[in-house]
Design an enzyme around this catalytic site. Structure first.
Site, PDB file in Angstrom:
ATOM      1  CE1 TYR A   1       8.692   5.323   2.800  1.00  0.00           C
ATOM      2  CE2 TYR A   1       7.147   7.148   3.064  1.00  0.00           C
ATOM      3  CZ  TYR A   1       7.650   5.937   3.491  1.00  0.00           C
ATOM      4  OH  TYR A   1       7.131   5.330   4.607  1.00  0.00           O
TER       5      TYR A   1
ATOM      6  N   PRO B   1       0.793  -1.230   0.000  1.00  0.00           N
ATOM      7  CG  PRO B   1      -0.175  -1.141   2.102  1.00  0.00           C
ATOM      8  CD  PRO B   1       0.482  -2.083   1.147  1.00  0.00           C
ATOM      9  CG  ASN B   2      -0.340   4.327   1.211  1.00  0.00           C
ATOM     10  OD1 ASN B   2      -1.275   4.878   0.624  1.00  0.00           O
ATOM     11  ND2 ASN B   2      -0.475   3.787   2.403  1.00  0.00           N
TER      12      ASN B   2
ATOM     13  NE  ARG C   1       4.071   6.677   1.309  1.00  0.00           N
ATOM     14  CZ  ARG C   1       4.250   5.483   1.885  1.00  0.00           C
ATOM     15  NH1 ARG C   1       4.670   4.449   1.172  1.00  0.00           N
ATOM     16  NH2 ARG C   1       3.988   5.317   3.163  1.00  0.00           N
TER      17      ARG C   1
ATOM     18  CG  HIS D   1      11.201  -1.857   4.743  1.00  0.00           C
ATOM     19  ND1 HIS D   1       9.840  -1.886   4.596  1.00  0.00           N
ATOM     20  CD2 HIS D   1      11.552  -3.010   5.353  1.00  0.00           C
ATOM     21  CE1 HIS D   1       9.372  -3.004   5.108  1.00  0.00           C
ATOM     22  NE2 HIS D   1      10.392  -3.704   5.575  1.00  0.00           N
TER      23      HIS D   1
ATOM     24  CD  GLU E   1      11.182  -7.000   5.943  1.00  0.00           C
ATOM     25  OE1 GLU E   1      11.780  -7.972   6.469  1.00  0.00           O
ATOM     26  OE2 GLU E   1      10.530  -6.175   6.600  1.00  0.00           O
TER      27      GLU E   1
ATOM     28  CG  ASN F   1       8.427  -1.743   0.468  1.00  0.00           C
ATOM     29  OD1 ASN F   1       7.809  -1.856   1.531  1.00  0.00           O
ATOM     30  ND2 ASN F   1       9.010  -0.609   0.105  1.00  0.00           N
TER      31      ASN F   1
ATOM     32  CB  ALA G   1       1.333   0.269   6.408  1.00  0.00           C
TER      33      ALA G   1
ATOM     34  NE  ARG H   1       9.679   6.409   8.745  1.00  0.00           N
ATOM     35  CZ  ARG H   1       8.788   6.189   7.777  1.00  0.00           C
ATOM     36  NH1 ARG H   1       9.030   5.290   6.833  1.00  0.00           N
ATOM     37  NH2 ARG H   1       7.656   6.871   7.758  1.00  0.00           N
TER      38      ARG H   1
HETATM   39  C1  DQA Z   1       8.123   1.333   3.889  1.00  0.00           C
HETATM   40  C2  DQA Z   1       8.168   1.578   5.395  1.00  0.00           C
HETATM   41  C3  DQA Z   1       6.823   1.298   6.026  1.00  0.00           C
HETATM   42  O1  DQA Z   1       6.879   1.520   7.421  1.00  0.00           O
HETATM   43  C4  DQA Z   1       5.765   2.210   5.440  1.00  0.00           C
HETATM   44  O2  DQA Z   1       4.511   1.912   5.990  1.00  0.00           O
HETATM   45  C5  DQA Z   1       5.741   2.164   3.954  1.00  0.00           C
HETATM   46  C6  DQA Z   1       7.003   2.114   3.225  1.00  0.00           C
HETATM   47  C7  DQA Z   1       9.437   1.716   3.192  1.00  0.00           C
HETATM   48  O3  DQA Z   1       9.599   1.350   2.030  1.00  0.00           O
HETATM   49  O4  DQA Z   1      10.273   2.408   3.777  1.00  0.00           O
HETATM   50  O5  DQA Z   1       4.683   2.260   3.335  1.00  0.00           O
HETATM   51  O6  DQA Z   1       7.924  -0.057   3.666  1.00  0.00           O
END
Ligand code: DQA
Length: 143
Positions: free
Chosen positions: A22, A9-10, A17, A100, A98, A74, A77, A107
């Site tokens: 990011y 998501p996102n 965002r 990020h 994984e 990735n 959330a 964080r």
């Molecule tokens: C994320 C880190 C997560 O905590 C966050 O909710 C994201 C992006 C990252 O790529 O840094 O959506 O996975």
């Protein structure tokens, strides 16, 4: 070698965002980077993104039937909440890394737990888009 790159998501909102966290490059920029790297390395790659947990589970399950060799994930959330994504990865038994984009370990406290990390053989954080490339190359060494 066939790799699935899965974003949660996102991540489709990259560039819009929180650019301070990011960066200003977009999701399309990320996909172009991944595709050109994989082309260079002779790796077949599929890139998928969803804002929905169940759809991400479906994509992981489909990877089994498509005989995918490695998954870069990735989960956004859902990293911090989803036992379902962990169980899907455990079900298909495909090597997974994984990724990020941000330095999650620096964080909020709620970002310090990752369910998928119980399965993934490697976690890459805080390297921006390069983290995806590192993950792909790592999976390439397992082939
Ligand atoms: C994320 C880190 C997560 O905590 C966050 O909710 C994201 C992006 C990252 O790529 O840094 O959506 O996975």
């Amino acid at each position: 070698m066939k790799i699935l790159v899965l974003n949660g998501p996102n991540l489709n909102m990259l560039g819009i965002r929180e650019p301070d966290i990011y960066g200003s490059s977009t999701y399309d920029d990320l996909i172009s980077l991944i595709k050109s790297h994989c082309k260079e390395k002779g790796i077949e790659v599929e890139c998928l993104q969803s804002n929905h947990e169940g759809v991400l589970v479906d994509y992981i399950q489909q990877a089994f039937f498509d005989k995918v060799d490695g998954i870069v994930i990735n989960p956004g959330a859902y990293t911090h909440t989803s036992v379902a994504l962990l169980d899907a990865l455990k079900a298909v038994q495909i090597p997974a890394v994984e990724v990020h984009i941000s330095k999650v370990n620096e964080r909020e406290a709620f970002r310090q737990i990752s369910y998928v990390s119980y399965y993934c053989s490697k976690t890459i954080t805080g390297k921006g888009f390069d983290g995806y490339i590192e993950a792909i190359d790592y999976l390439g060494t397992l082939a």
